[in-house]
Design a protein around this motif. Structure first.
Motif, PDB file in Angstrom:
ATOM      1  N   THR A 155      14.782  32.522   3.271  1.00 52.32           N
ATOM      2  CA  THR A 155      13.639  31.613   3.163  1.00 52.32           C
ATOM      3  C   THR A 155      12.744  31.922   1.966  1.00 52.32           C
ATOM      4  O   THR A 155      12.194  31.011   1.355  1.00 52.32           O
ATOM      5  CB  THR A 155      12.788  31.655   4.443  1.00 52.32           C
ATOM      6  OG1 THR A 155      12.306  32.995   4.638  1.00 52.32           O
ATOM      7  CG2 THR A 155      13.589  31.198   5.643  1.00 52.32           C
ATOM      8  N   TYR A 181       5.040  15.213   2.440  1.00 50.14           N
ATOM      9  CA  TYR A 181       5.944  16.217   2.991  1.00 50.14           C
ATOM     10  C   TYR A 181       5.344  16.790   4.263  1.00 50.14           C
ATOM     11  O   TYR A 181       4.211  17.267   4.274  1.00 50.14           O
ATOM     12  CB  TYR A 181       6.214  17.339   1.986  1.00 50.14           C
ATOM     13  CG  TYR A 181       7.211  18.337   2.526  1.00 50.14           C
ATOM     14  CD1 TYR A 181       8.554  18.030   2.551  1.00 50.14           C
ATOM     15  CD2 TYR A 181       6.805  19.551   3.059  1.00 50.14           C
ATOM     16  CE1 TYR A 181       9.488  18.919   3.082  1.00 50.14           C
ATOM     17  CE2 TYR A 181       7.720  20.451   3.585  1.00 50.14           C
ATOM     18  CZ  TYR A 181       9.055  20.119   3.594  1.00 50.14           C
ATOM     19  OH  TYR A 181       9.973  20.995   4.131  1.00 50.14           O
ATOM     20  N   ASN A 197       8.427  28.750   1.317  1.00 50.32           N
ATOM     21  CA  ASN A 197       8.091  29.507   2.521  1.00 50.32           C
ATOM     22  C   ASN A 197       7.192  30.667   2.128  1.00 50.32           C
ATOM     23  O   ASN A 197       7.338  31.231   1.043  1.00 50.32           O
ATOM     24  CB  ASN A 197       9.354  30.035   3.204  1.00 50.32           C
ATOM     25  CG  ASN A 197      10.115  28.935   3.891  1.00 50.32           C
ATOM     26  OD1 ASN A 197       9.671  28.407   4.897  1.00 50.32           O
ATOM     27  ND2 ASN A 197      11.258  28.561   3.343  1.00 50.32           N
ATOM     28  N   GLN A 233      15.698  15.141   4.229  1.00 54.06           N
ATOM     29  CA  GLN A 233      15.651  16.536   4.647  1.00 54.06           C
ATOM     30  C   GLN A 233      16.828  17.277   4.012  1.00 54.06           C
ATOM     31  O   GLN A 233      17.791  16.654   3.564  1.00 54.06           O
ATOM     32  CB  GLN A 233      15.761  16.653   6.170  1.00 54.06           C
ATOM     33  CG  GLN A 233      14.578  16.093   6.920  1.00 54.06           C
ATOM     34  CD  GLN A 233      14.811  16.080   8.414  1.00 54.06           C
ATOM     35  OE1 GLN A 233      15.745  15.444   8.890  1.00 54.06           O
ATOM     36  NE2 GLN A 233      13.957  16.780   9.159  1.00 54.06           N
ATOM     37  N   GLY A 287      14.358  25.008   7.000  1.00 53.40           N
ATOM     38  CA  GLY A 287      12.911  25.034   7.128  1.00 53.40           C
ATOM     39  C   GLY A 287      12.205  25.461   5.846  1.00 53.40           C
ATOM     40  O   GLY A 287      12.576  26.457   5.229  1.00 53.40           O
ATOM     41  N   PHE A 288      11.200  24.700   5.464  1.00 49.69           N
ATOM     42  CA  PHE A 288      10.325  25.013   4.332  1.00 49.69           C
ATOM     43  C   PHE A 288       8.909  24.744   4.817  1.00 49.69           C
ATOM     44  O   PHE A 288       8.446  23.604   4.827  1.00 49.69           O
ATOM     45  CB  PHE A 288      10.671  24.148   3.115  1.00 49.69           C
ATOM     46  CG  PHE A 288      12.061  24.383   2.610  1.00 49.69           C
ATOM     47  CD1 PHE A 288      12.309  25.389   1.694  1.00 49.69           C
ATOM     48  CD2 PHE A 288      13.119  23.616   3.065  1.00 49.69           C
ATOM     49  CE1 PHE A 288      13.597  25.615   1.236  1.00 49.69           C
ATOM     50  CE2 PHE A 288      14.408  23.834   2.611  1.00 49.69           C
ATOM     51  CZ  PHE A 288      14.644  24.839   1.698  1.00 49.69           C
ATOM     52  N   SER A 289       8.225  25.801   5.239  1.00 45.38           N
ATOM     53  CA  SER A 289       6.975  25.657   5.986  1.00 45.38           C
ATOM     54  C   SER A 289       5.714  25.584   5.140  1.00 45.38           C
ATOM     55  O   SER A 289       4.633  25.421   5.695  1.00 45.38           O
ATOM     56  CB  SER A 289       6.845  26.830   6.954  1.00 45.38           C
ATOM     57  OG  SER A 289       6.805  28.051   6.218  1.00 45.38           O
ATOM     58  N   THR A 303       5.440  19.678   6.878  1.00 45.76           N
ATOM     59  CA  THR A 303       5.943  21.036   7.106  1.00 45.76           C
ATOM     60  C   THR A 303       6.308  21.274   8.562  1.00 45.76           C
ATOM     61  O   THR A 303       7.011  22.227   8.871  1.00 45.76           O
ATOM     62  CB  THR A 303       4.910  22.103   6.664  1.00 45.76           C
ATOM     63  OG1 THR A 303       3.687  21.884   7.371  1.00 45.76           O
ATOM     64  CG2 THR A 303       4.656  22.036   5.172  1.00 45.76           C
ATOM     65  N   ASP A 312       9.858  19.484   8.391  1.00 50.43           N
ATOM     66  CA  ASP A 312      10.569  19.772   7.135  1.00 50.43           C
ATOM     67  C   ASP A 312      11.194  18.525   6.522  1.00 50.43           C
ATOM     68  O   ASP A 312      12.351  18.524   6.117  1.00 50.43           O
ATOM     69  CB  ASP A 312      11.648  20.845   7.364  1.00 50.43           C
ATOM     70  CG  ASP A 312      11.044  22.109   7.938  1.00 50.43           C
ATOM     71  OD1 ASP A 312      10.145  22.670   7.292  1.00 50.43           O
ATOM     72  OD2 ASP A 312      11.454  22.522   9.041  1.00 50.43           O
TER      73      ASP A 312
END
Length: 169
Positions: A158, A69, A38, A147, A53-55, A71, A74
């Protein structure tokens, strides 16, 4: 003095062909290596089964070599059948007394045993901050997705959390 000659034809194949070892590796659909992070740091509250969440998979050390992947949702989606390895490192706690995270495949929690009540990663503790780590090596079919999800209501930071993986074969 004796000299030993070595032929490379079994490794890289004849001129213009890719047989042998490199040819077999060349038929794979990429490594699908990724590291999702993040760009900002904040505490996030999750409910049971919420997706972590990993944006970002494109800046700093974050990467997504083969575009596997997403975003936006996620999740990692396998481009081809094979064996994959995944891991996560989640900075957690804040003021929560229970935190737990697990891998989910196609929206279903992955457990280490056949007992559905056993969570892949579960930890009960005091409100001290700490990091939960987990990894799994798993066969996936083309279009299966993975996920990271919460297996209880919890908090995570994050900016100090990430996950990644790659195709092994």
């Amino acid at each position: 003095e004796q000299r030993i000659g070595v032929s490379m034809s079994g490794i890289i194949g004849g001129a213009g062909s890719k047989s042998g070892v490199i040819g077999k590796l060349g038929t794979q659909a990429g490594t699908c290596s990724f590291l999702a992070t993040n760009t900002s740091s904040s505490w996030v509250t999750l409910a049971d089964e919420d997706v972590c969440g990993f944006s970002d998979a494109s800046t700093g050390e974050g990467h997504d070599d083969d575009g596997c992947y997403d975003t936006g949702n996620d999740k990692f989606t396998a481009p081809a059948s094979g064996v994959y390895h995944f891991w996560f490192s989640i900075y957690t706690a804040y003021t929560s007394s229970t935190n737990g995270f697990h891998f989910s495949k196609n929206g279903t929690e992955l457990a280490l045993t056949n007992d559905a009540s056993v969570k892949f990663t579960w930890h009960q503790h005091t409100a001290d901050d700490f990091i939960i780590n987990a990894s799994i090596t798993i066969p996936l079919a083309s279009s299966d997705y993975i996920q990271i999800t919460a297996n209880t209501a919890c908090h995570y930071n994050t900016g100090h959390s990430c996950w990644g993986g790659c195709r092994l074969r």
